[in-house]
Design a protein around this motif. Structure first.
Motif, PDB file in Angstrom:
ATOM      1  N   ASP A 104     -36.518 -29.110 -21.318  1.00 12.83           N
ATOM      2  CA  ASP A 104     -37.194 -27.804 -21.256  1.00 12.83           C
ATOM      3  C   ASP A 104     -38.689 -27.915 -21.557  1.00 12.83           C
ATOM      4  N   GLU A 105     -39.351 -26.782 -21.550  1.00 13.14           N
ATOM      5  CA  GLU A 105     -40.798 -26.762 -21.743  1.00 13.14           C
ATOM      6  C   GLU A 105     -41.176 -27.244 -23.141  1.00 13.14           C
ATOM      7  N   ALA A 108     -41.131 -30.990 -23.481  1.00  8.81           N
ATOM      8  CA  ALA A 108     -42.246 -31.649 -22.781  1.00  8.81           C
ATOM      9  C   ALA A 108     -43.551 -31.450 -23.551  1.00  8.81           C
ATOM     10  N   GLN A 132     -41.312 -28.054 -16.403  1.00  4.84           N
ATOM     11  CA  GLN A 132     -41.911 -28.528 -17.655  1.00  4.84           C
ATOM     12  C   GLN A 132     -43.405 -28.794 -17.469  1.00  4.84           C
ATOM     13  N   SER A 135     -45.964 -26.078 -18.060  1.00  2.00           N
ATOM     14  CA  SER A 135     -46.253 -25.766 -19.466  1.00  2.00           C
ATOM     15  C   SER A 135     -46.972 -26.895 -20.190  1.00  2.00           C
TER      16      SER A 135
END
Ligand code: 1QQ
Length: 414
Positions: A104-105, A108, A132, A135
């Motif tokens: 997920d973001e 990352a 990802q 962001s």
């Protein structure tokens, strides 16, 4: 306020000295690294980079996205050994620093921050998903640290910033090839059902291209079905699609959900061709749809048979280690590391990079990356000024499963 910053700076400065003295290991300075982005780079910036040249790798090693990310890790590791065996950066080895970017973001972003502030890498390869990248890449952009995407194919990735490039060709170039290959295999195709995961930036981008291609080819888009990358049950959408009598189904999802959808479509009796998008482009789907993966067509930005010495070496190293042909995501990760290595070598010939302060090196490396031409396993590539990859050859492969349902391969179509 000012005082606190000054103290953090002093603290970090001593940490940096220590780090340099120890040859820059990955330990310590946790406490200050998150709060002092600028100080961190400034202090080490004054002394140049000592020891191995650190390149950050931010792929998914955990979560459902690891099905895709682990192929990137494999390719990067082969590159590290290959280029170090060849002398690294004119005699100085590279060291890849791996930070798990998860699926997920937040994962990352964390990986990027650690690589930039703590590990002090010269550049980053990753993250796994475009979702990802949208962001995390802005963080590298603000810190002026180059990022090379090795599996980000959504529209708009290079445009994130000046420090963002990719070696993974965009969906607009790759995806249409599979539709054309399906039509070649079955010219009677008229009715097309499209599925996509609506919670993922890449899948939304890819389905736009698939839907546009369907119309451009004069085919009828009979239904568009949406799902989530976290879904496991596709009975409703699969039944809806089958009821609209498609003779081609196109899926934009990730490996686990996409593989399950393929399986459920077949179990419900769909017999026509299935095209999978880039998210299904891994032999890790074999364990999900087993024998029912057979026949799925997927466009490729890499072929193991691409001619040339460097691909032969990469392919040999991969086959020796994994006993199968190298997949696209591994080839792209190898290529991203190679771009940094070749660019660093070119820079080092102009000015010894050990004398260049880290901040300056990151900026010069970014410029060099964009300026170069690279003879890679993907073929000869270069970049547009925005950081989009310029690549020549694309392919389509079709999954061939053995009857046991556990072993299979990607057979490249002529
Ligand atoms: C993206 C992709 C994924 C399928 C990479 C694993 O292409 O997110 O852009």
């Amino acid at each position: 306020m000012k005082k606190t910053i000054a103290r953090a700076t002093a603290l970090f400065a001593s940490g940096a000295v220590l780090l340099t003295a120890c040859g820059g290991s990955n330990t310590s300075t946790n406490t200050t690294s998150n709060t002092s982005t600028n100080t961190a780079t400034n202090t080490s910036a004054t002394r140049g980079v000592s020891g191995p040249i650190r390149i950050g790798i931010a792929f998914a090693q955990t979560s459902n996205v690891a099905l895709l990310g682990q192929e990137g890790v494999a390719g990067a590791k082969i590159a590290e050994k290959y280029f170090n065996d060849k002398g690294g950066i004119n005699g100085t080895p590279i060291k890849l620093v791996f930070q798990d970017a998860g699926g997920d973001e937040a994962g990352a972003i964390n990986a990027f921050q650690t690589l930039i502030n703590k590990d002090k890498v010269v550049g980053i390869v990753g993250p796994t998903l475009s979702q990802q990248a949208f962001s995390a890449n802005p963080i590298a952009e603000r810190a002026k640290v180059p990022v090379i995407g090795a599996s980000n194919t959504a529209k708009g990735i290079p445009e994130i910033g000046k420090y963002v490039a990719r070696v993974s060709a965009p969906v607009s170039i790759v995806a249409p090839n599979s539709v054309k290959a399906a039509l070649k295999q079955n010219p009677k195709i008229r009715r097309v059902a499209v599925f996509y995961a609506q919670n993922d930036a890449f899948n939304k981008s890819e389905t736009e291209i698939f839907q546009k291609t369907v119309k451009e080819q004069g085919l009828e888009l009979v239904t568009v079905q949406k799902f989530q990358t976290t879904d496991t049950d596709f009975q409703t959408q699969a039944t809806n699609a089958i009821n609209s009598k498609p003779d081609l189904i196109i899926i934009s999802g990730l490996a686990a959900d996409g593989g399950n959808l393929v399986r459920q479509l077949r179990e419900l009796g769909y017999k026509g061709i299935i095209i999978g998008g880039n998210g299904l482009n891994t032999s890790n789907v074999f364990s999900v749809c087993k024998a029912l993966c057979d026949g799925v067509m997927i466009a490729q930005a890499y072929s193991p048979e691409h001619p040339g010495e460097i691909n032969a070496a990469f392919r040999k190293a991969y086959v020796e280690q994994y006993k199968k042909e190298p997949p696209q995501f591994s080839a792209q990760a190898f290529t991203a590391v190679q771009v940094y290595v070749d660019a660093l070598k070119a820079l080092d010939k102009k000015t010894k990079i050990s004398t260049i302060p880290l901040n300056q090196l990151r900026t010069e490396l970014n410029q060099q990356v964009l300026a170069g031409k690279y003879n890679t396993p993907l073929g000869v590539i270069s970049f547009t000024p925005e950081g989009e990859v310029v690549q020549k050859d694309f392919y389509v492969a079709q999954i061939k499963m053995e009857n046991n349902g556990s072993n299979g391969k990607f057979a490249f179509l002529k």
